[in-house]
Write a protein that holds these residues in place. Structure first.
Motif, short mmCIF file in Angstrom:
data_model
loop_
_atom_site.label_atom_id
_atom_site.label_comp_id
_atom_site.label_asym_id
_atom_site.label_seq_id
_atom_site.Cartn_x
_atom_site.Cartn_y
_atom_site.Cartn_z
N ILE A 1 0.86 -1.19 0.00
CA ILE A 1 0.00 0.00 0.00
C ILE A 1 0.89 1.24 0.00
CG2 ILE A 1 -1.82 1.26 1.21
CD1 ILE A 1 -2.72 -1.47 0.19
N ARG A 2 0.66 2.13 -0.95
CA ARG A 2 1.42 3.37 -1.04
C ARG A 2 0.95 4.35 0.02
NH1 ARG A 2 3.40 5.75 -5.60
NH2 ARG A 2 4.13 3.65 -6.00
N VAL A 3 1.89 4.95 0.74
CA VAL A 3 1.59 6.00 1.71
C VAL A 3 2.23 7.28 1.19
CG1 VAL A 3 1.80 6.77 4.10
CG2 VAL A 3 1.55 4.33 3.60
N VAL A 4 1.39 8.23 0.79
CA VAL A 4 1.88 9.46 0.17
C VAL A 4 2.21 10.49 1.24
CG1 VAL A 4 1.32 11.32 -1.44
CG2 VAL A 4 0.52 8.99 -1.89
N ASP A 5 3.45 10.97 1.20
CA ASP A 5 3.92 11.97 2.16
C ASP A 5 3.62 13.36 1.63
OD1 ASP A 5 5.22 13.39 4.10
OD2 ASP A 5 7.23 12.66 3.61
N ASP A 6 2.94 14.17 2.43
CA ASP A 6 2.60 15.53 2.00
C ASP A 6 3.65 16.54 2.42
OD1 ASP A 6 2.17 15.63 4.71
OD2 ASP A 6 0.07 16.25 4.61
N ASP A 7 4.79 16.07 2.89
CA ASP A 7 5.83 16.97 3.36
C ASP A 7 6.97 17.12 2.34
OD1 ASP A 7 4.75 17.44 6.04
OD2 ASP A 7 5.20 15.33 6.37
N PHE A 8 6.64 16.97 1.06
CA PHE A 8 7.67 17.10 0.03
C PHE A 8 8.16 18.54 -0.05
CE2 PHE A 8 3.55 17.66 -2.07
CZ PHE A 8 3.72 18.88 -2.71
N THR A 9 9.35 18.70 -0.62
CA THR A 9 9.92 20.03 -0.79
C THR A 9 9.85 20.45 -2.25
OG1 THR A 9 12.14 19.10 -1.07
CG2 THR A 9 11.48 19.72 1.16
N MET A 10 9.96 21.76 -2.46
CA MET A 10 9.94 22.32 -3.81
C MET A 10 11.23 23.11 -4.02
SD MET A 10 5.95 23.59 -3.93
CE MET A 10 6.11 24.24 -5.60
N ALA A 11 11.80 22.97 -5.21
CA ALA A 11 13.02 23.70 -5.53
C ALA A 11 12.70 25.15 -5.88
CB ALA A 11 13.74 23.02 -6.69
N GLN A 12 13.72 25.98 -5.88
CA GLN A 12 13.54 27.37 -6.26
C GLN A 12 13.38 27.54 -7.77
OE1 GLN A 12 17.12 29.11 -4.54
NE2 GLN A 12 15.93 29.93 -2.83
N TRP A 13 13.83 26.54 -8.52
CA TRP A 13 13.75 26.64 -9.98
C TRP A 13 12.56 25.87 -10.52
CZ3 TRP A 13 17.65 24.45 -7.17
CH2 TRP A 13 17.77 23.05 -7.21
N GLY A 14 12.27 26.09 -11.79
CA GLY A 14 11.07 25.53 -12.39
C GLY A 14 11.32 24.23 -13.12
N THR A 15 10.22 23.62 -13.56
CA THR A 15 10.28 22.43 -14.40
C THR A 15 10.59 22.84 -15.83
OG1 THR A 15 7.95 22.49 -15.05
CG2 THR A 15 8.48 21.39 -12.96
N PRO A 16 10.92 21.90 -16.70
CA PRO A 16 11.18 22.26 -18.09
C PRO A 16 9.99 22.90 -18.82
CG PRO A 16 12.20 20.17 -17.60
CD PRO A 16 11.37 20.53 -16.40
N VAL A 17 8.77 22.66 -18.36
CA VAL A 17 7.63 23.29 -19.02
C VAL A 17 7.37 24.69 -18.47
CG1 VAL A 17 6.52 21.12 -19.64
CG2 VAL A 17 5.96 22.20 -17.45
N ASN A 18 7.92 25.00 -17.31
CA ASN A 18 7.87 26.35 -16.74
C ASN A 18 9.29 26.72 -16.31
OD1 ASN A 18 4.92 27.07 -16.64
ND2 ASN A 18 4.88 25.11 -15.54
N PRO A 19 10.17 26.90 -17.30
CA PRO A 19 11.60 26.99 -16.97
C PRO A 19 11.98 28.31 -16.32
CG PRO A 19 11.25 27.37 -19.30
CD PRO A 19 9.92 26.96 -18.74
#
Length: 652
Positions: free
Chosen positions: A302-320
């Motif tokens: 069973i997958r347990v999804v963690d809502d405490d992920f982090t986000m980088a300061q930079w964007g993805t390739p579709v929002n570079p």
């Protein structure tokens, strides 16, 4: 007379030993469900230890050469109350005593044999033989009879399981009242006597309404026996798996199914902590069932999804974004290129990125660890970013079996079949960043695990791309093509890094060549490097001790393949030309636009980061010039004819 009787008893004893263990049932091809294939062994007495026996599978195909492809050591296993031992895939019901990898049993014409021997006696590719052979079964799934394999194992019949039908079939052993043995294809009966006799078992099934929950959710696990219990059944389950442990949940794991009933349940509360642990997988497993109570299924994940992920300061390739991630290239990394052109420039560049005293090659298994970091989704640290489909995918969804749906795997931007490189046995070992091979420009095989040209990709889309050339393959319909410059720079890197590889125009069939160069140059020009690409360049550099120069110095592409071939290369920040000294950029500091005075016939205008990354290019300038830059210090370069000038630009 006594001597004769002793000899007779000895021979009877040998016969008895030879019949201690036999192949009782084989399901080599379950239609649409290769996870439900199994082999069942039977001992002449119940609860028989299989120490000293091995199980050997032989490949009867023309490529397999009637030789072994899998050996299983049976040491440590014991047959059940009916003398049965099932080895099978994860969806065999009841659950096998010995779990095998899914889809590992080949269809046929093949064979399997029980030997009283050591696994060391059967290295992979050992020709089938009768040395210490206890029992053998040659089988097929409507295949031609393999007479050579039959002869090698001393068998006369190749049994067929009718595997092409939609109804599951297995090859089952029967013995009639006269002791005559025969094999019949019938409905599979794992962990049950083929004729329905024996001690009945009572399988208990685990069921959960969903395969994924979030931290903080509460869910029920239901346990259901096939028939009602005649007495109370007390049993224990476990949920721990890897990093998921008792600190991650609360709930009762000691359960009882009451006499006369057939089910019970428990509620599990997933603790929502504040730690960024990443998504985890709990595994529901029986710990102490005793025959005739057996698991119907087991090890339910069973997958347990963690809502405490982090986000980088930079964007993805579709929002570079650009300019937020600085290159980690050492000072002077590219200085040896200045003043060179043509072949000399190419060679000097290869001397840097294939320097055997510096550059390292890692294993293909290590690449997974590299991609988990290098291709991490900037918007969710628990995901990787998929190169063609332009989306995040949980890191846990790495493809490990034949099922590719919803999975990701490693994509070679320069396909292996076109490059002429492949894996070796050592590539299967992830031995970490500090263990590596020495590598050089002629080490073409190391292209198999060069992370500069490997990307996380949707497994099904990877299969769809196959080994198509770029231009033939342009990506999934409906995507933005944000990957195009990335893959262009990765395969251009491969040409310089490895002798024997070349990017050419068209769609060649020659091994070592990949197309289409014109398409890739266009992709490079229209999708310049961004922060995502610079970040992965930095991470790969940590492992391999080399960089993709076309991310650090994108203009190099023009001097090797494009508009500036034949011209002398100098790093942009080393240019010192003052003939355009009257050029003025204002306002400076700027916010979202600038004006440029003193221009006449400008042919090229570029903006670079201070570490040498091209972030914007214009061939015509409409005043004011619109900027889309993160705050920071930049270098502006303007070229008129053969003259150029640079200016500092501060964006606030």
């Amino acid at each position: 007379m006594k001597l004769f009787l002793s000899l007779l008893l000895f021979l009877v004893s040998l016969c008895s030993m030879a019949q201690d263990l036999i192949i009782n049932e084989l399901d080599a091809d379950t239609p649409s469900t290769d996870t439900a294939e199994f082999i069942e062994l039977k001992s002449t007495v119940p609860n028989f230890t299989t120490d000293g026996f091995i199980l050997v599978f032989f490949n009867g195909s023309s490529n397999g050469g009637d030789s072994s492809y899998l050996v299983i050591d049976l040491n440590g296993y014991v047959t059940d109350n009916n003398g049965l031992l099932v080895l099978g895939g994860s969806e065999v019901v009841p659950y096998p005593q010995v779990l095998l990898a899914d889809n590992i049993i080949q269809n046929g014409a093949d064979a399997v044999g029980i030997y009283q021997a050591s696994i060391d006696d059967f290295p992979e590719g050992t020709l089938a033989n009768q040395n210490n052979l206890i029992d053998a079964l040659v089988y097929g799934t409507n295949d031609a009879v393999d007479t050579e394999l039959l002869a090698l194992l001393g068998e006369t019949v190749q049994y067929n399981d009718n595997g092409t039908t939609t109804t599951p079939r297995s090859i089952q052993r029967f013995v009639d009242a006269m002791g005559n043995e025969s094999y019949v294809a019938d409905t599979p009966t794992p962990r049950g006597e083929n004729d329905g006799s024996g001690i009945p078992i009572n399988p208990i099934a685990i069921s959960v309404s969903q395969s994924q929950y979030n931290e903080g959710d509460v869910f029920d696990i239901v346990f259901t026996a096939e028939v009602n219990l005649s007495s109370d059944l007390n049993f224990t389950i476990g949920l721990s798996n890897g990093g998921f442990d008792t600190a991650d949940f609360t709930g009762n794991l000691n359960l009882t199914i009451l006499s006369g009933a057939n089910s019970t349940s428990t509620a599990i509360n997933l603790i929502n902590d504040t730690a960024d642990e990443g998504d985890e997988v709990l595994r529901i497993q029986f710990l102490d069932l005793v025959e005739p109570i057996v698991p119907a299924n087991n090890n339910i994940e069973i997958r347990v999804v963690d809502d405490d992920f982090t986000m980088a300061q930079w964007g993805t390739p579709v929002n570079p974004t650009t300019g937020l991630v600085a290159s980690t290239q050492p000072n002077g990394y590219y200085n040896s290129l200045d003043g060179l052109a043509d072949i000399e420039l190419r060679q000097a560049l290869q001397n840097i990125i294939a320097d055997p005293s510096m550059v390292r090659a890692q294993t293909y298994a290590d690449v997974i660890d590299i991609l988990l970091e290098a291709d991490e989704n900037p918007m969710n640290s628990n995901q990787v970013w998929l190169v063609y489909s332009e989306e995040g995918r949980p890191k846990l969804d790495l493809q490990t079996g034949s099922n590719s749906t919803g999975k990701w795997n490693r994509e070679h931007t320069f396909p292996r079949s076109r490059g002429g490189f492949d894996s070796i046995e050592e590539d299967d070992i992830a031995d970490g960043i500090d263990i590596f091979w020495t590598t050089e420009a002629d080490s073409l095989r190391h292209g198999n695990s060069d992370a500069h040209a490997l990307r996380a990709a949707d497994a099904a889309e990877n299969s769809s791309r196959g080994n198509q050339h770029y231009g033939e393959y342009v990506g999934p319909t409906g995507t933005l093509g944000s990957f195009r410059g990335d893959v262009a720079r990765s395969v251009l890197y491969m040409e310089i890094r490895y002798n024997g590889l070349e990017v050419v125009n068209g769609f060649p069939d020659t091994v070592g060549q990949l197309g289409d160069l014109a398409t890739l140059l266009d992709w490079h020009r229209n999708d310049p490097p961004d922060d995502f690409e610079m970040n992965r360049n930095n991470i790969v550099y940590q492992w391999q001790r080399n960089r993709n120069p076309f991310i650090d110095q994108p203009l190099l592409v023009e001097y090797i393949w494009g508009d500036n071939v034949g011209e002398v290369w100098n790093q942009p920040l080393s240019i010192n030309v003052n003939t355009l000294s009257e050029l003025i950029v204002y306002p400076n500091p700027a916010k979202d636009h600038v004006f440029i005075s003193g221009l006449s016939n400008t042919t090229k205008f570029e903006i670079w980061t201070v570490d040498g990354t091209l972030v914007q290019r214009y061939t015509s300038i409409a005043q004011p010039l619109q900027l889309n830059l993160a705050p920071g210090l930049y270098i502006m370069k303007v070229e008129e004819g053969h003259q150029s000038v640079t200016r500092k630009l501060v964006v606030k």
